[in-house]
Write a protein that holds these residues in place. Structure first.
Motif, PDB file in Angstrom:
ATOM      1  N   ARG A  86     -16.303 -15.614 -15.868  1.00 62.82           N
ATOM      2  CA  ARG A  86     -17.302 -14.503 -15.881  1.00 62.82           C
ATOM      3  C   ARG A  86     -16.802 -13.337 -14.949  1.00 62.82           C
ATOM      4  NH1 ARG A  86     -20.981 -13.439 -12.278  1.00 62.82           N
ATOM      5  NH2 ARG A  86     -21.025 -15.505 -11.628  1.00 62.82           N
ATOM      6  N   ILE A  87     -16.467 -13.886 -13.820  1.00 62.41           N
ATOM      7  CA  ILE A  87     -15.873 -12.795 -12.914  1.00 62.41           C
ATOM      8  C   ILE A  87     -14.488 -12.309 -13.520  1.00 62.41           C
ATOM      9  CG2 ILE A  87     -15.019 -12.521 -10.524  1.00 62.41           C
ATOM     10  CD1 ILE A  87     -16.895 -14.973  -9.759  1.00 62.41           C
ATOM     11  N   GLY A  88     -13.664 -13.201 -14.067  1.00 58.85           N
ATOM     12  CA  GLY A  88     -12.348 -12.931 -14.548  1.00 58.85           C
ATOM     13  C   GLY A  88     -12.763 -11.698 -15.729  1.00 58.85           C
ATOM     14  N   ALA A  89     -13.895 -11.812 -16.631  1.00 55.34           N
ATOM     15  CA  ALA A  89     -14.084 -10.992 -17.664  1.00 55.34           C
ATOM     16  C   ALA A  89     -14.429  -9.628 -16.878  1.00 55.34           C
ATOM     17  CB  ALA A  89     -15.260 -11.548 -18.450  1.00 55.34           C
ATOM     18  N   GLN A  90     -14.983  -9.455 -15.625  1.00 54.49           N
ATOM     19  CA  GLN A  90     -15.163  -8.167 -14.948  1.00 54.49           C
ATOM     20  C   GLN A  90     -13.958  -7.276 -14.555  1.00 54.49           C
ATOM     21  OE1 GLN A  90     -18.039  -9.240 -12.149  1.00 54.49           O
ATOM     22  NE2 GLN A  90     -19.499  -9.969 -13.348  1.00 54.49           N
ATOM     23  N   LEU A  91     -12.869  -8.204 -14.468  1.00 50.73           N
ATOM     24  CA  LEU A  91     -11.665  -7.621 -14.035  1.00 50.73           C
ATOM     25  C   LEU A  91     -10.886  -6.874 -15.169  1.00 50.73           C
ATOM     26  CD1 LEU A  91     -10.484 -10.251 -11.582  1.00 50.73           C
ATOM     27  CD2 LEU A  91     -11.734  -8.300 -11.098  1.00 50.73           C
ATOM     28  N   SER A  92     -10.116  -5.988 -14.701  1.00 52.57           N
ATOM     29  CA  SER A  92      -9.028  -5.449 -15.906  1.00 52.57           C
ATOM     30  C   SER A  92      -8.262  -6.516 -16.186  1.00 52.57           C
ATOM     31  CB  SER A  92      -8.519  -3.957 -15.322  1.00 52.57           C
ATOM     32  OG  SER A  92      -7.524  -4.436 -14.362  1.00 52.57           O
ATOM     33  N   PRO A  93      -7.953  -6.583 -17.413  1.00 51.83           N
ATOM     34  CA  PRO A  93      -6.746  -7.708 -17.889  1.00 51.83           C
ATOM     35  C   PRO A  93      -5.651  -7.484 -17.053  1.00 51.83           C
ATOM     36  CG  PRO A  93      -7.783  -6.393 -19.672  1.00 51.83           C
ATOM     37  CD  PRO A  93      -8.252  -5.655 -18.546  1.00 51.83           C
ATOM     38  N   GLU A  94      -5.082  -6.352 -16.787  1.00 43.88           N
ATOM     39  CA  GLU A  94      -3.965  -6.562 -15.921  1.00 43.88           C
ATOM     40  C   GLU A  94      -4.104  -6.936 -14.563  1.00 43.88           C
ATOM     41  OE1 GLU A  94      -1.246  -2.962 -13.532  1.00 43.88           O
ATOM     42  OE2 GLU A  94      -3.344  -2.508 -14.137  1.00 43.88           O
ATOM     43  N   LEU A  95      -5.224  -6.625 -13.825  1.00 42.91           N
ATOM     44  CA  LEU A  95      -5.487  -7.032 -12.613  1.00 42.91           C
ATOM     45  C   LEU A  95      -5.480  -8.567 -12.660  1.00 42.91           C
ATOM     46  CD1 LEU A  95      -5.849  -6.625  -9.518  1.00 42.91           C
ATOM     47  CD2 LEU A  95      -8.271  -6.371 -10.042  1.00 42.91           C
TER      48      LEU A  95
END
Ligand SMILES: [Zn+2]
Length: 225
Positions: free
Chosen positions: A158-167
């Motif tokens: 869930r948290i990963g999905a909130q980040l930009s793919p690059e980050l």
């Protein structure tokens, strides 16, 4: 990191440690048995060859004995010849006795090692039972903690999905190297590696734009809040 912690906790429970230890003991016991068995095979081959040799020596001894008997009845035979024959028989007897001794030692070794194999098998059976019991407990532990770990895994997603793919990609790359890919900036230092950050980096970081990494360890820098 929370997920790492939970997984690590699960991996290092006393029962897990016990299971690992038992697995090692089991492997050692198996190796021991294999090595004993190889030894027994070698010694059995030695014993068979030695027994054949002993039979040959005994035959030779009998023939010498026959020869000597003939010589004793032969009036033309000299005392020197008889002594020579007796000497030769004595030598043969020495070889027979020494071979017998060595064969009996080999037999003793085989007997002892066969007992040791039996003993190790018995110990191994106990280890196997302990191992199976520990495995059951470990499985119970895993099932008990599964909901918490599953939740942490969902949180990570869930948290990963909130980040930009690059980050996220950078985070994962750094995580391969360090368990904590994000470092706080405290007193202009990277809290991950402890190095002072160059003015340039501090300025860029203070501007709040983009992802700033520590130039030394490449961790992603975040604010000390
Ligand atoms: Zn650093």
């Amino acid at each position: 990191m929370e997920l790492d912690k939970l997984q690590k906790e699960l991996e290092s429970t006393p029962e897990r440690q016990k299971l690992r230890k038992l697995r090692k003991v089991l492997m050692e016991q198996t190796e021991k048995i294999d090595s004993y068995k190889t030894g027994v095979k070698e010694k059995e081959a030695e014993l068979a060859a030695g027994t054949q040799k002993l039979e040959a020596l005994l035959k030779e001894y009998d023939l010498e004995q026959d020869d000597l008997n003939i010589m004793l009845e032969d009036e033309e035979c000299t005392a020197a010849e008889i002594t020579e024959s007796r000497k030769s028989m004595e030598k043969l007897l020495e070889r027979v006795n020494s071979l017998k001794k060595s064969l009996s030692e080999t037999q003793e070794w085989i007997k002892k090692t066969t007992e040791a194999i039996k003993e190790t098998y018995q110990k191994g059976a106990k280890t196997k039972r302990d191992y199976e019991a520990a495995k059951t407990v470990v499985e119970t532990e895993r099932m008990e903690r599964k909901p918490v770990i599953d939740k942490a895994e969902r949180d990570v997603e869930r948290i990963g999905a909130q980040l930009s793919p690059e980050l996220l990609k950078r985070y994962k790359t750094i995580k391969k190297k360090y368990p904590n890919p994000v470092a706080r900036v405290t007193d202009n230092r990277c809290s991950g590696c402890g190095m002072s950050l160059p003015m340039n980096t501090i300025k860029k970081f203070a501007s709040g734009n983009g992802i700033i990494e520590c130039e030394n360890c490449a961790r992603i820098l975040c604010r000390d809040e």
